[in-house]
Scaffold this motif. Structure first.
Motif: not given
Length: 148
Positions: A88-99, A117-133
């Motif tokens: 939520r924080l990252a998507v807000y910064e990517i799509n709504h913050d602008g700064t 988070c657990n050990d799998d979370a960083p790659s999950f989050i990175n992969g999902l946020l790549a879709h916003f790019v």
């Protein structure tokens, strides 16, 4: 206070909001700042944290819909609370913050996932946020194949 520390405090606040549904967001955020913030903050930093956390909290449904639209095979209601609030924080910064530059938002989200988070979370989050790019390519058309 660094920008990373500000972002981490915002994450802690929005994570806590999940446990206080139906209560006034701004009041909860201000209470957190008074009682739980362990790092000395200036008035400007406190205002930044309060405003950002309040905005994200008030946009929760919209942010979740944006995440659901990109998260093929996952829905926000099944995600861990820490992972979801980092997203939520990252998507807000990517799509709504602008700064915040997109790469910074993604990198910071991955760093928060390493801490909370657990050990799998960083790659999950990175992969999902790549879709916003890659906004120009629908998620269902993307492949996980490396380029030759």
């Amino acid at each position: 206070m660094t920008k990373h520390e500000i972002r981490e405090e915002v994450f802690k606040i929005i994570f806590g909001l999940d446990f206080h549904e139906g209560e006034d967001i701004r009041t909860l955020v201000e209470k957190y700042m008074e009682q739980s913030c362990d790092i000395p903050v200036t008035y400007k930093e406190q205002d930044t944290i309060i405003n950002k956390a309040t905005e994200i909290g008030s946009m929760e449904a919209e942010l979740d819909a944006e995440i659901d639209a990109k998260a093929k095979g996952w829905k926000t209601r099944y995600m861990g609370r820490a992972e979801l609030n980092i997203l939520r924080l990252a998507v807000y910064e990517i799509n709504h913050d602008g700064t915040v530059p997109v790469k910074v938002a993604i990198n910071e989200a991955v760093e928060l996932a390493k801490l909370y988070c657990n050990d799998d979370a960083p790659s999950f989050i990175n992969g999902l946020l790549a879709h916003f790019v890659r906004k120009d390519v629908p998620a269902e058309q993307e492949t996980a194949q490396p380029e030759a």
